[in-house]
Design an enzyme around this catalytic site. Structure first.
Site, PDB file in Angstrom:
ATOM      1  N   ASP A   1       0.813  -1.199   0.011  1.00 59.74           N
ATOM      2  CA  ASP A   1      -0.070  -0.301  -0.170  1.00 59.74           C
ATOM      3  C   ASP A   1       1.085   1.387  -0.862  1.00 59.74           C
ATOM      4  O   ASP A   1       2.304   0.861   0.398  1.00 59.74           O
ATOM      5  CB  ASP A   1      -0.625   0.040   1.149  1.00 59.74           C
ATOM      6  CG  ASP A   1      -2.234  -0.689   1.096  1.00 59.74           C
ATOM      7  OD1 ASP A   1      -2.607  -0.861   0.061  1.00 59.74           O
ATOM      8  OD2 ASP A   1      -2.700  -1.158   2.218  1.00 59.74           O
TER       9      ASP A   1
ATOM     10  N   LYS B   1      -2.556   4.513  -5.188  1.00 56.09           N
ATOM     11  CA  LYS B   1      -2.407   5.515  -6.601  1.00 56.09           C
ATOM     12  C   LYS B   1      -1.079   5.863  -7.541  1.00 56.09           C
ATOM     13  O   LYS B   1       0.391   5.756  -6.499  1.00 56.09           O
ATOM     14  CB  LYS B   1      -2.680   7.321  -6.081  1.00 56.09           C
ATOM     15  CG  LYS B   1      -3.224   8.019  -7.102  1.00 56.09           C
ATOM     16  CD  LYS B   1      -4.413   8.728  -6.480  1.00 56.09           C
ATOM     17  CE  LYS B   1      -5.876   8.597  -6.453  1.00 56.09           C
ATOM     18  NZ  LYS B   1      -6.582   9.380  -5.760  1.00 56.09           N
TER      19      LYS B   1
ATOM     20  N   MET C   1      -7.388   9.397  10.303  1.00 49.95           N
ATOM     21  CA  MET C   1      -8.017   9.221   9.293  1.00 49.95           C
ATOM     22  C   MET C   1      -9.226  10.865   9.766  1.00 49.95           C
ATOM     23  O   MET C   1      -9.469  10.626   9.086  1.00 49.95           O
ATOM     24  CB  MET C   1      -8.478   8.412   8.354  1.00 49.95           C
ATOM     25  CG  MET C   1      -8.199   7.737   7.404  1.00 49.95           C
ATOM     26  SD  MET C   1      -8.917   6.279   7.733  1.00 49.95           S
ATOM     27  CE  MET C   1      -9.622   5.034   8.480  1.00 49.95           C
TER      28      MET C   1
HETATM   29  C1  LIG Z   1      -6.502   3.146   6.761  1.00 48.93           C
HETATM   30  S1  LIG Z   1      -5.714   3.864   7.783  1.00 48.93           S
HETATM   31  C2  LIG Z   1      -4.501   2.368   7.978  1.00 48.93           C
HETATM   32  C3  LIG Z   1      -4.235   2.652   9.432  1.00 48.93           C
HETATM   33  C4  LIG Z   1      -3.036   1.047   9.894  1.00 48.93           C
HETATM   34  N1  LIG Z   1      -3.670   0.385   9.188  1.00 48.93           N
HETATM   35  C5  LIG Z   1      -2.868   1.803  11.468  1.00 48.93           C
HETATM   36  O1  LIG Z   1      -3.015   0.526  11.695  1.00 48.93           O
HETATM   37  O2  LIG Z   1      -2.061   2.401  11.466  1.00 48.93           O
HETATM   38  C6  LIG Z   1      -4.498   5.323   7.509  1.00 48.93           C
HETATM   39  C7  LIG Z   1      -4.603   6.089   9.138  1.00 48.93           C
HETATM   40  O3  LIG Z   1      -3.590   5.707   9.754  1.00 48.93           O
HETATM   41  C8  LIG Z   1      -3.141   6.964  10.016  1.00 48.93           C
HETATM   42  N2  LIG Z   1      -1.809   6.412  10.441  1.00 48.93           N
HETATM   43  C9  LIG Z   1      -1.095   5.797   9.302  1.00 48.93           C
HETATM   44  N3  LIG Z   1       0.374   5.565   9.320  1.00 48.93           N
HETATM   45  C10 LIG Z   1       0.236   7.426   9.922  1.00 48.93           C
HETATM   46  C11 LIG Z   1       1.678   7.245  10.323  1.00 48.93           C
HETATM   47  N4  LIG Z   1       3.081   7.427  10.168  1.00 48.93           N
HETATM   48  N5  LIG Z   1       1.889   8.620  11.080  1.00 48.93           N
HETATM   49  C12 LIG Z   1       0.140   9.455  11.384  1.00 48.93           C
HETATM   50  N6  LIG Z   1      -1.049   8.759  10.901  1.00 48.93           N
HETATM   51  C13 LIG Z   1      -0.459   7.532  10.434  1.00 48.93           C
HETATM   52  C14 LIG Z   1      -3.646   8.263   9.652  1.00 48.93           C
HETATM   53  O4  LIG Z   1      -5.024   8.568  10.294  1.00 48.93           O
HETATM   54  C15 LIG Z   1      -4.244   7.251   8.567  1.00 48.93           C
HETATM   55  O5  LIG Z   1      -5.171   8.335   7.474  1.00 48.93           O
END
Ligand SMILES: C[S@@+](CC[C@H](N)C(=O)[O-])C[C@H]1O[C@@H](n2cnc3c(N)ncnc32)[C@H](O)[C@@H]1O
Length: 265
Positions: free
Chosen positions: A49, A71, A186
């Site tokens: 991803d 994307k 998100m």
């Molecule tokens: C589709 S979700 C996926 C979450 C992922 N599966 C997890 O367990 O962290 C995507 C969201 O995770 C959060 N996110 C993921 N990685 C991040 C990071 N390194 N720093 C801040 N937020 C993060 C953000 O809110 C982002 O919009």
């Protein structure tokens, strides 16, 4: 390159025709699990991803095929059914298929949907949990997810639903009333509205809040402000980002260990 053979551990075999759904953690490659590294060193194809840090994809076995499932180059992202179909197709070709997702595959990662398609197709799979951003990101910001004097509960919440709007299925007043620490994934697009809803539901406008962007990566940025001001303070901050609301945020004043070591925070 790490030689996993030197670890005195029995890793499960990654069989041809199987799919492993693996969490890559929030960014820092050091937060990968040993099983995730084993999978990267064994897979024939890695379907990853956009949120997966390139330094992690680079750990794949030389010669492994790398397929980006996000994307790319102006082309629209493949749909979720397209990705699931592709996993089945690759498994049926007899490949060891590593599906690599940011954070944990079963936390706001649509991993369950992919697993269900694999079940329906009769493809065997393994799930390798990863450190979710709501745990790893907070730790790298010097914010404990729980602290004895601050909270005995925490909620992971999504800031947008399948249509991209703030989810109406969430009972915001109940969350605001009963959960002392809220971690909103998100959250960036609707930060204003989320803060407004929480305050309307009874959270203090001066409650400590933080926006964590690109947490655990060299570009990590943490913005701290009262809940009523967090959207304005975080203007221009880049995704991925998450919102933390609650008294645990104040621990960062003392526990920002990255800054104490002269590293970014
Ligand atoms: C589709 S979700 C996926 C979450 C992922 N599966 C997890 O367990 O962290 C995507 C969201 O995770 C959060 N996110 C993921 N990685 C991040 C990071 N390194 N720093 C801040 N937020 C993060 C953000 O809110 C982002 O919009």
């Amino acid at each position: 390159m790490t030689d996993l053979a030197s670890f005195p551990l029995d890793f499960p075999a990654f069989h041809p025709g199987h799919v492993w759904l693996v969490g890559a953690g929030p960014g820092d490659p050091g937060l990968l699990t040993l099983l995730a590294l084993h999978a990267l060193r064994s897979a024939d194809v890695v379907v990853y991803d956009a949120l997966v840090d390139p330094r992690i994809v680079a750990l794949a076995r030389p010669g492994a095929a790398l397929e980006h499932a996000g994307k790319r180059g102006g082309k629209p992202s493949p749909s979720q059914p397209d990705i699931s179909r592709r996993l089945v197709e690759l498994a049926r070709e007899g490949k060891r298929v590593l599906r690599l997702k940011g954070g944990d595959p079963f936390v706001f990662g649509r991993g369950a949907e992919e697993a269900e398609v694999l079940v329906e197709a009769g493809v065997l799979f393994r799930v390798v949990p990863g450190i979710t951003a709501g745990v790893g990101g907070l730790a790298y910001a010097g914010i404990p997810a729980t602290a004895r004097d601050a909270n005995s509960a925490i909620a992971f919440v999504t800031g947008h639903d399948a249509d991209g709007a703030v989810p109406d299925t969430l009972d915001w007043p109940a969350l605001a009333r009963s959960v002392p620490v809220l971690v909103v994934y998100m959250a960036l697009t609707h930060l204003d509205e989320i803060a407004r809803r929480l305050i309307a539901a009874g959270r203090r406008p001066d409650e400590p809040a933080a926006l964590l962007s690109k947490a655990t990566t060299p570009a990590q940025k943490v913005v701290v402000a009262p809940l009523a001001a967090i959207a304005e303070a975080a203007r221009g901050v880049e995704p991925p980002a998450m919102l933390v609301v609650g008294d645990v945020v104040t621990y960062r004043d003392r526990l920002d260990w990255l800054a104490a070591q002269g590293e970014l925070s």
